[in-house]
Design a protein around this motif. Structure first.
Motif, short mmCIF file in Angstrom:
data_model
loop_
_atom_site.label_atom_id
_atom_site.label_comp_id
_atom_site.label_asym_id
_atom_site.label_seq_id
_atom_site.Cartn_x
_atom_site.Cartn_y
_atom_site.Cartn_z
N CYS A 188 -0.32 -6.62 -5.94
CA CYS A 188 -1.08 -5.42 -6.31
C CYS A 188 -0.38 -4.25 -5.63
O CYS A 188 -0.30 -4.19 -4.39
CB CYS A 188 -2.53 -5.54 -5.86
N LEU B 187 -7.95 4.81 -8.24
CA LEU B 187 -8.59 4.49 -6.96
C LEU B 187 -8.88 5.79 -6.22
O LEU B 187 -8.13 6.18 -5.34
CB LEU B 187 -7.63 3.61 -6.15
N MET C 71 0.80 -1.23 0.00
CA MET C 71 0.00 0.00 0.00
C MET C 71 0.83 1.28 0.00
O MET C 71 0.28 2.36 0.22
CB MET C 71 -0.92 0.00 1.23
N ALA D 166 -2.72 0.24 -8.51
CA ALA D 166 -3.83 1.14 -8.18
C ALA D 166 -3.24 2.49 -7.81
O ALA D 166 -2.25 2.57 -7.06
CB ALA D 166 -4.65 0.58 -7.02
N VAL E 294 -0.19 -0.37 -4.66
CA VAL E 294 -0.96 0.87 -4.52
C VAL E 294 0.02 2.04 -4.36
O VAL E 294 0.87 2.02 -3.47
CB VAL E 294 -1.91 0.80 -3.31
N LEU F 258 -10.43 -1.35 -5.60
CA LEU F 258 -9.26 -2.03 -5.06
C LEU F 258 -9.43 -3.55 -5.11
O LEU F 258 -8.50 -4.29 -5.45
CB LEU F 258 -9.00 -1.58 -3.62
N SER G 31 -8.73 -4.81 -8.49
CA SER G 31 -7.28 -4.84 -8.75
C SER G 31 -6.62 -6.07 -8.12
O SER G 31 -5.73 -6.68 -8.70
CB SER G 31 -6.61 -3.57 -8.22
N HIS H 42 0.37 6.15 -3.86
CA HIS H 42 -0.35 7.38 -3.51
C HIS H 42 0.52 8.62 -3.63
O HIS H 42 0.01 9.74 -3.64
CB HIS H 42 -0.88 7.29 -2.08
#
Length: 368
Positions: A107, A169, A94, A145, A109, A358, A361, A111
């Motif tokens: 996966c 996302l 994440m 994502a 993520v 999410l 994904s 940001h």
């Protein structure tokens, strides 16, 4: 399915920051899919206030990733061993970093692209690390994502990643953020500003320019308007504030509860968001949901996320920031239009949509 999740940033940072986004997103996901098992892996203990669903197992695995060397060790050696131990089917990372030494589908993520767009926010070692390894992370991940279409375009252009590998996302907005009555606003103002109106800002980068803009505003408007800044500020800002002519009209608020954050946001005259970089736009979006007008930077994903529900300025030009503050202060019709547009814009951001995207994904990562 057993889903392992890197949760290094869970519950940390500013109250409007990525830690909160991460918690809300995962909390919704685990409750929505109770038949699946989730393994939360962190390099440090979780905050005592965090409560997880019954299908969550927490794993604390050191060493703490205090530098880039330890980060590489943690992802490339600790994580693969834990994934094998817990017989995980997929790994969700994440925070934009994934393991280069596991064969398990991942996966990723992402940001934060500030290392590409505004490096001064990060330490130089972090910038070098991310610039060097991000191409490998993107290639390794089965799916990606990302928080905005703007950021997706940056990734596609910079690294030539296939667009269908990336899911946008968008963040959700917590339902607790909502408008309050005039009486409630007066109570909040009595508590924090002796009854005076105030601009509200969440601490981040570019606060020096905000001070300059507020000074310009005060000199032009001769108003008793105050400035409230929530969150932790750095030493350079505190040093500048001591020399600031209007320092007594700037209030710093640290360690606010979420409930207090809601009330202070909802009672504000306007939200001013002068950051150079923000991938989430949580502060302005929450203000919109509270029916508070927003004045924000014209950089990065902010225009995409805030749409026509904000006044925009160049964050590098304090006079432009001040001009937009003065416009929202003087133009009642503009304020009404911004509030109306904000109500509509904020409705786009729902946690159900976020977690649904999410989850897709994650499934795509498993099935590719």
């Amino acid at each position: 399915m057993i889903i392992a999740v890197n949760t290094r940033f869970l519950g940390v940072g500013q109250p409007d920051g990525y830690g909160n986004f991460l918690f809300q997103c995962l909390n919704q996901l685990t409750e929505k899919y109770p038949k699946h098992q989730f393994i939360y892996i962190s390099d440090k203990p979780f905050h005592k206030n965090l409560v997880f669903a019954k299908n969550v197992t927490t794993v604390i695995a050191g060493p703490k990733t205090k530098n880039t060397l330890l980060t590489k060790y943690w992802f490339n050696y600790k994580i693969p061993a834990l994934l094998r131990k817990h017989k995980a089917d997929v790994f969700i990372s994440m925070d934009g970093v994934c393991s280069l030494r596991t064969k398990l589908p991942q996966c990723l993520v992402i940001h934060d692209l500030s290392f590409l767009l505004h490096p001064p926010i990060l330490k130089k070692t972090q910038v070098r690390f991310l610039k060097k390894f991000t191409p490998q992370f993107l290639a390794k991940a089965k799916t990606i994502a990302i928080i905005s279409q703007f950021s997706k375009s940056v990734i596609v252009d910079q690294y030539k990643i296939a667009q269908d590998k990336i899911e946008v996302l968008y963040p959700g907005i917590d339902e607790i953020f909502k408008s309050i009555t005039q009486t409630e606003k007066e109570i909040i103002r009595e508590k924090y500003t002796e009854g005076k109106e105030y601009f509200f800002c969440i601490a981040g980068d570019n606060l020096i320019n905000l001070l300059k803009a507020f000074s310009f505003f005060k000199k032009r408007q001769k108003s008793n308007m105050l400035m409230l800044i929530a969150g932790k500020t750095d030493e350079q800002f505190l040093k500048e504030l001591k020399t600031f002519k209007f320092r007594d009209e700037v209030r710093l608020l640290e360690n606010l509860s979420k409930e207090d954050m809601v009330k202070i946001t909802a009672a504000a005259y306007a939200m001013v968001h002068p950051v150079f970089y923000d991938s989430l736009a949580m502060a302005p979006l929450r203000a919109m949901q509270c029916e508070v007008p927003v004045v924000t930077s014209n950089t990065g994903a902010l225009p995409e996320l805030c749409g026509d529900a904000a006044l925009y300025f160049d964050p590098g030009d304090f006079k432009d920031i001040a001009e937009k503050m003065m416009l929202v202060f003087k133009d009642e019709d503009k304020v009404k239009a911004l509030i109306k547009a904000g109500e509509i814009q904020s409705q786009r951001y729902q946690w159900d949509k976020t977690t649904g995207l999410l989850w897709q994904s994650i499934l795509d990562a498993v099935n590719k």
